[in-house]
Enzyme design. Structure first.
Site, PDB file in Angstrom:
ATOM      1  N   CYS A   2      57.985  22.694  51.869  1.00 15.85           N
ATOM      2  CA  CYS A   2      58.513  22.145  50.627  1.00 15.85           C
ATOM      3  C   CYS A   2      57.994  20.725  50.521  1.00 15.85           C
ATOM      4  CB  CYS A   2      60.032  22.100  50.653  1.00 15.85           C
ATOM      5  SG  CYS A   2      60.806  23.706  50.928  1.00 15.85           S
ATOM      6  N   ARG A  27      52.995  22.198  47.528  1.00 18.97           N
ATOM      7  CA  ARG A  27      53.769  22.580  48.703  1.00 18.97           C
ATOM      8  C   ARG A  27      54.836  23.632  48.379  1.00 18.97           C
ATOM      9  NH1 ARG A  27      53.014  18.745  52.746  1.00 18.97           N
ATOM     10  NH2 ARG A  27      54.896  19.432  53.795  1.00 18.97           N
ATOM     11  N   TRP A  77      59.650  25.610  48.444  1.00 15.35           N
ATOM     12  CA  TRP A  77      58.992  26.873  48.790  1.00 15.35           C
ATOM     13  C   TRP A  77      60.037  27.614  49.602  1.00 15.35           C
ATOM     14  CZ3 TRP A  77      54.958  29.542  47.329  1.00 15.35           C
ATOM     15  CH2 TRP A  77      54.459  30.557  48.144  1.00 15.35           C
ATOM     16  N   ASN A 103      62.511  19.452  54.116  1.00 15.85           N
ATOM     17  CA  ASN A 103      61.364  20.341  54.285  1.00 15.85           C
ATOM     18  C   ASN A 103      61.365  20.767  55.747  1.00 15.85           C
ATOM     19  OD1 ASN A 103      58.746  21.481  54.438  1.00 15.85           O
ATOM     20  ND2 ASN A 103      57.884  19.489  54.951  1.00 15.85           N
ATOM     21  N   GLY A 104      61.264  22.065  56.000  1.00 16.39           N
ATOM     22  CA  GLY A 104      61.276  22.548  57.385  1.00 16.39           C
ATOM     23  C   GLY A 104      62.292  23.667  57.547  1.00 16.39           C
ATOM     24  N   GLU A 493      36.800  40.443  58.469  1.00 15.58           N
ATOM     25  CA  GLU A 493      37.319  39.280  57.739  1.00 15.58           C
ATOM     26  C   GLU A 493      36.205  38.230  57.571  1.00 15.58           C
ATOM     27  OE1 GLU A 493      39.842  38.867  56.005  1.00 15.58           O
ATOM     28  OE2 GLU A 493      40.119  36.704  55.835  1.00 15.58           O
ATOM     29  N   LYS A 497      34.847  36.911  53.934  1.00 12.87           N
ATOM     30  CA  LYS A 497      34.833  35.490  53.545  1.00 12.87           C
ATOM     31  C   LYS A 497      33.442  35.111  53.028  1.00 12.87           C
ATOM     32  CE  LYS A 497      38.597  34.516  53.433  1.00 12.87           C
ATOM     33  NZ  LYS A 497      39.338  35.620  53.622  1.00 12.87           N
ATOM     34  N   GLU A 500      32.815  36.744  49.573  1.00  8.29           N
ATOM     35  CA  GLU A 500      33.589  36.297  48.416  1.00  8.29           C
ATOM     36  C   GLU A 500      33.366  34.840  48.045  1.00  8.29           C
ATOM     37  OE1 GLU A 500      37.864  36.538  48.821  1.00  8.29           O
ATOM     38  OE2 GLU A 500      37.786  35.916  50.905  1.00  8.29           O
ATOM     39  N   HIS A 516      24.578  54.989  65.312  1.00  9.76           N
ATOM     40  CA  HIS A 516      24.704  56.249  64.574  1.00  9.76           C
ATOM     41  C   HIS A 516      24.109  56.142  63.170  1.00  9.76           C
ATOM     42  CE1 HIS A 516      26.986  57.935  67.832  1.00  9.76           C
ATOM     43  NE2 HIS A 516      27.727  56.840  67.857  1.00  9.76           N
ATOM     44  N   LYS A 615      43.572  35.060  42.457  1.00  9.93           N
ATOM     45  CA  LYS A 615      44.395  34.906  43.661  1.00  9.93           C
ATOM     46  C   LYS A 615      45.347  36.093  43.812  1.00  9.93           C
ATOM     47  CE  LYS A 615      45.859  32.652  47.259  1.00  9.93           C
ATOM     48  NZ  LYS A 615      44.986  32.736  48.418  1.00  9.93           N
TER      49      LYS A 615
HETATM   50  C1  F6R Z   1      40.472  37.535  50.496  1.00 13.07           C
HETATM   51  C2  F6R Z   1      41.696  37.693  49.732  1.00 13.07           C
HETATM   52  C3  F6R Z   1      42.029  39.044  49.223  1.00 13.07           C
HETATM   53  C4  F6R Z   1      43.520  39.323  49.410  1.00 13.07           C
HETATM   54  C5  F6R Z   1      43.890  40.658  48.714  1.00 13.07           C
HETATM   55  C6  F6R Z   1      45.338  41.001  48.933  1.00 13.07           C
HETATM   56  O1  F6R Z   1      40.271  36.213  50.881  1.00 13.07           O
HETATM   57  O2  F6R Z   1      42.416  36.744  49.515  1.00 13.07           O
HETATM   58  O3  F6R Z   1      41.264  40.016  49.824  1.00 13.07           O
HETATM   59  O4  F6R Z   1      43.787  39.385  50.779  1.00 13.07           O
HETATM   60  O5  F6R Z   1      43.642  40.546  47.341  1.00 13.07           O
HETATM   61  O6  F6R Z   1      46.189  40.060  48.398  1.00 13.07           O
HETATM   62  P1  F6R Z   1      47.681  39.988  48.861  1.00 13.07           P
HETATM   63  O7  F6R Z   1      47.705  39.626  50.298  1.00 13.07           O
HETATM   64  O8  F6R Z   1      48.308  38.924  47.990  1.00 13.07           O
HETATM   65  O9  F6R Z   1      48.291  41.329  48.618  1.00 13.07           O
END
Ligand code: F6R
Length: 620
Positions: A2, A27, A77, A103-104, A493, A497, A500, A516, A615
């Site tokens: 927070c 935050r 948060w 916060n915490g 992963e 990264k 994307e 294979h 996002k």
């Molecule tokens: C990659 C990324 C996406 C999310 C995916 C799921 O960096 O951010 O692959 O992981 O869209 O999103 P959540 O976790 O919000 O369901």
């Protein structure tokens, strides 16, 4: 995570608080609130409408009785207690004469709340914070000064906090303190334009930088007593100490990103905190794992015969890591499904299959629909989410929150590490319930888990070395990522990264699967990144690395410090500290995030807002 702020003196306390809260919104923005003080009584205003909370708060504050000498504010948060107005800070004691922003996480709040309730205190929120206001109320009734009451209170509190307190009996005084969570203090002298002197306290520099550059950072268990022209810092025992002065050469925009160039690197650097906060209060000193907030009780969990994880993207990769933990420690068979595929097969589920949805946002439609489907089959559904009271968290039978704080960068970084930590905890908790983990092993794992935030921090410090390696490959358009065992989801992963944020083709393969078919693609100059940290399959990984090297590939390894045998087989090494092999993804993924970050930056790309992505994905 927070944000808190306090201001006393100056000519515009209310505006300072509101502007500070706006800068602290990164935050958390589940709710916002202030307490204002004129010459005595406190006046509180709060609003809880998510991203619109601050707008609402501003409207309510317009009706505040003036003038205001001091005030404290908070942007939330949610962790303990839903994101409602009732749970919005500041919290008050029974008399309404003490106000606290925090916060915490107060780890022993249940114990303290029970004692306070037995002593006649009335609670008006579901938060851990409110106990602090009531404890201060009790201490003040002994006739002591506010700072002494805060010190006496904090000696009873376990956990992490930065907090600021005002009380009606001491107009113009703010007492603030911290343990683990950050807190800065600022002092502004009288301005040449006649502005009155003022003192400030805040979760971070950005919130007060517009008013002063005379800033200090508080250390753990230090308490500051602020008045417009004075600042006194002392320990919890009351011994006066000299706080650490901060040299700040950032402008306001840089300060909002914590001095980093973008949110992604800021959030990567918040990873040790995200992991630590996710573990906080869940590792009990007796060597037991405590997830009492799950909503699904131990008796029901003991009946579980199988685990099915559904998730997308980075969350799916966290699930793939967790599969090893469920099977190894809890001896539970585990399958991991891509959420968008799950619904369109004919899943076999029953009340003994625990379905775990992993989602940072808690809103991803593919995962949400998959979990709805699972519930229709009568399976208990547990969600691991970062956003409190998100759709998944509300609909599921149980929820385990990651405490990474809001993530602004589109690419998941700190929330992914927090998911990994939460899933390890869940697997160990299930193992504890099922009796498949000996207390001696639990204690060892416990120590390994507790060390993870430090190891992640150490890894992040090697950013320059990763940048140097990444710089050698900025013109490479095609990467292979290899891994085995938990190294495979780490490789996946790392590849995600790179795709994307750097828009570079990157394919992740189980290292043993190359022969294979895909090995036909390896030719001189092909770049292969392999996760080769110490594990039971390390030799196997290295045989696969030798296979691609002998066909001319350039090999970059993620390897453990001092493992020269690994380095001998590589063209470049991303070094990481070692840990328990099943926890290693938490550390090993970090240099791959950094690798993608530096590659994207070298291409001049906006790492926070990669093209075509959102996002939160709420379409199928
Ligand atoms: C990659 C990324 C996406 C999310 C995916 C799921 O960096 O951010 O692959 O992981 O869209 O999103 P959540 O976790 O919000 O369901």
């Amino acid at each position: 995570m927070c944000g808190i702020i306090g201001a006393t003196g100056g000519d515009a306390v209310v505006e300072t608080l509101l502007e500070g809260l706006r800068r602290l919104e990164y935050r958390g923005y589940d709710s916002a609130g202030v307490v204002l003080q004129g010459q005595g009584e406190l006046w509180r205003a709060r609003a809880a409408r998510g991203t619109r909370s601050l707008e609402d708060l501003r409207r309510v504050v317009d009706g505040a009785p003036g003038p205001t000498a001091a005030g404290i504010g908070h942007t939330r948060w949610a962790t303990h207690g839903g994101p409602t107005e009732r749970n919005a800070h500041p919290h008050l004691d029974c008399t309404g004469r003490v106000a606290v922003v925090h916060n915490g996480i107060i780890e022993n709040y249940r114990l303290l709340a029970d004692k306070l309730a037995a002593g006649g205190h009335q609670f008006s929120s579901d938060t851990d914070t409110e106990v602090v206001a009531h404890l201060i109320e009790d201490e003040l009734s002994g006739g002591v000064a506010l700072a002494d009451a805060v010190r006496a209170t904090l000696r009873q509190v376990q956990g992490a906090f930065s907090l600021a307190v005002v009380c009606a009996g001491e107009p113009g005084t703010i007492v603030a303190a911290r343990r683990v969570s950050p807190l800065v203090v600022g002092m502004a002298e009288a301005g040449e334009d006649g502005a009155a002197p003022a003192a400030y306290v805040a979760s971070d520099i950005a919130a007060v930088l517009g008013h002063t550059r005379n800033l200090w950072a508080l250390d753990d268990d230090q308490v500051v007593e602020l008045r417009p022209q004075s600042m006194r810092v002392a320990t919890l025992a009351g011994k006066e100490v000299e706080p650490v002065a901060l040299q700040v050469d950032w402008d306001l925009e840089a300060a909002e990103k914590g001095g980093f160039d973008d949110y992604m690197s800021k959030e990567m650097h918040e990873q040790p905190r995200a992991v630590a906060d996710t573990l906080l209060g869940r590792l009990l000193p007796a060597g037991t794992f405590a997830l009492d907030e799950l909503r699904i009780g131990p008796a029901q969990l003991a009946e579980v015969e199988r685990v099915l994880v559904v998730a997308c993207g980075s969350s799916h990769h966290a699930g793939l890591v967790a599969k090893y933990a469920f099977e190894h420690w809890a001896r539970l068979p585990c399958e991991v499904d891509i959420a968008s595929e799950f619904r369109y097969r004919d899943p076999v589920l029953d009340s003994r299959t625990l379905v775990v949805g992993i989602s940072q946002s808690g809103e991803t439609i593919d995962t949400l629909q998959a979990l709805r489907e699972a519930r229709q089959w009568g399976a208990p559904v547990l969600v691991v989410a970062n956003v409190v009271d998100s759709s998944m968290a509300r609909e599921a039978d149980g929820v385990l929150y990651t405490h990474a704080g809001p993530e602004v960068g589109v690419a998941a970084t700190k929330t992914h590490l927090a998911q990994l930590a939460a899933m390890e905890l869940l697997a160990l908790y299930l193992a504890q319930i099922r009796g498949t983990l000996s207390p001696a092993d639990a204690r060892l794992l416990f120590a390994d888990l507790s060390a993870l935030p430090g190891l992640v921090g150490e890894t992040l410090e090697r950013d320059d070395a990763v940048a140097e390696v990444a710089a050698r490959f900025t013109s490479t358009r095609d990467f292979f990522f290899l891994g085995r065992h938990v190294g495979l989801p780490v490789a996946m992963e790392g590849a995600l990264k790179l795709k994307e944020i750097a828009y570079v083709r990157a394919e992740a393969y189980p290292a043993g699967e190359l022969k294979h078919g895909p090995i036909a693609l390896i030719e001189p100059g092909t770049v292969v990144l392999a996760v080769a940290t110490r594990s039971p399959v390390w030799e196997k990984v290295m045989s696969n690395v030798a296979e691609v090297r002998s066909r001319g590939a350039t090999v970059v390894l993620v390897a453990n410090d001092g493992h020269e045998e690994a380095a001998a087989e590589a063209d470049a090494v991303l070094w990481v500290p070692g840990t328990h092999p099943l926890f290693s993804p938490v550390v090993d993924v970090v240099p791959l995030q950094q690798f993608a970050y530096h590659t994207a930056r070298a291409h001049g790309l906006d790492v926070d807002r990669p093209r075509n992505l959102a996002k939160t994905v709420t379409v199928e």
